[in-house]
Design an enzyme around this catalytic site. Structure first.
Site: not given
Ligand code: AMP
Length: 280
Positions: A30, A37
């Site tokens: 997102m 990430h």
């Protein structure tokens, strides 16, 4: 790096990769990218011929309007980071592109739908399943990477893949933490300076709890952990749970087997934080 806002554009680019016999690694996110990430992405790059990252703040997985509105959106910065790590494809669709019509699918993940995040965030995993299934259908990845920070999400996705016999391989990745132990999260930037100082207490407590596994029963350890966290005035606990790592059902006795994980979800001010550690 090529950036696509449309499903059609991305599909065309990826069909050329597939035609060339290349494997596709996929990391759905997102956005508001952090080192957590990036670990997933670096691994995906190492293990595949190309990397696709999606950045899409999926409205239907939010059960809290303010959380959705305040979710950090920094596409330009994210895009630069992705260029730097060598990502080949960024998919950043608008909501209308992903959901031209209202979505109605209802998934039943059985026992997984009853506990922890599912119990405290009604509809959350249904929204996650809808978007991940759609993203998998668009990207058709060889392999997709998910973080154990969202352990229940990972379990739900593994079940989704089994349910529909999808050919994608799911790779779980360890939690990446700040130096002080706080699990990295896009939501951490919303903590005030004072809250940010308190936040590492979550992981510290989980680690202390792990050391008590030989002296306390699962129930006693749940209670101990809850009391320890409750002592921090600004923490507002959703749940503390010790569950097995498959269907995430509460653990009653240590001798049940291996695979016990201690989970916590709490609000620190307006920000909801989750974390977990493996106990056995
Ligand atoms: P999000 O953008 O929060 O939806 O996260 C995208 C992916 O990154 C999910 O698979 C998360 O589990 C994973 N992720 C987020 N934070 C971390 C972290 N601190 N360590 C490892 N993986 C993470």
């Amino acid at each position: 790096m090529q950036t696509f806002k449309t499903i059609k554009g991305l599909r065309e680019a990826l069909s050329a990769e597939r035609a060339a016999g290349n494997t596709i690694g996929f990391v759905p996110t997102m956005g508001a990218l952090h080192e957590g990430h990036l670990e997933l992405m670096r691994r995906a790059l190492r293990e595949n011929d190309c990397l696709v990252v999606s950045i899409f703040v999926n409205p239907i997985q939010f059960n809290n309007k303010e959380d959705l509105e305040k979710y950090p959106r920094v596409l330009e910065e994210d895009s630069k980071i992705l260029e730097d790590i060598g990502c080949q494809y960024l998919f950043a669709p608008d909501v209308d592109e992903m959901y031209p019509e209202p979505y109605k699918s209802e998934y039943d993940f059985g026992l997984l739908s009853e506990v922890m995040e599912a119990a405290f965030r009604p509809g959350h995993f249904n929204g996650v399943a809808i978007v991940v299934r759609k993203l998998f259908e668009i990207v058709e990845p060889t392999t997709a990477y998910f973080g154990e920070k969202d352990f229940q999400q990972l379990a739900v996705i593994q079940q989704l893949v089994k349910m529909f016999e999808m050919s994608v391989k799911i790779i779980p990745c360890s939690i990446v933490r700040e130096n002080d132990g706080l699990a990295m999260s896009s939501r951490n930037v919303r903590l005030t300076a004072h809250e940010r100082q308190l936040a590492p207490k979550i992981f510290q407590t989980l680690q202390k709890a792990k050391k008590l596994r030989n002296v306390l029963s699962p129930e006693e350890l749940r209670r101990w952990t809850r009391e320890e966290l409750d002592a921090v005035e600004d923490f507002n606990i959703d749940y503390v749970e010790i569950a097995e790592d498959q269907q995430l059902q509460p653990f009653q006795h240590w001798n049940d087997a291996s695979g016990a994980i201690l989970f916590v979800a709490l609000f620190l001010g307006k920000v909801r934080l989750i974390d977990n550690v493996r106990i056995f």
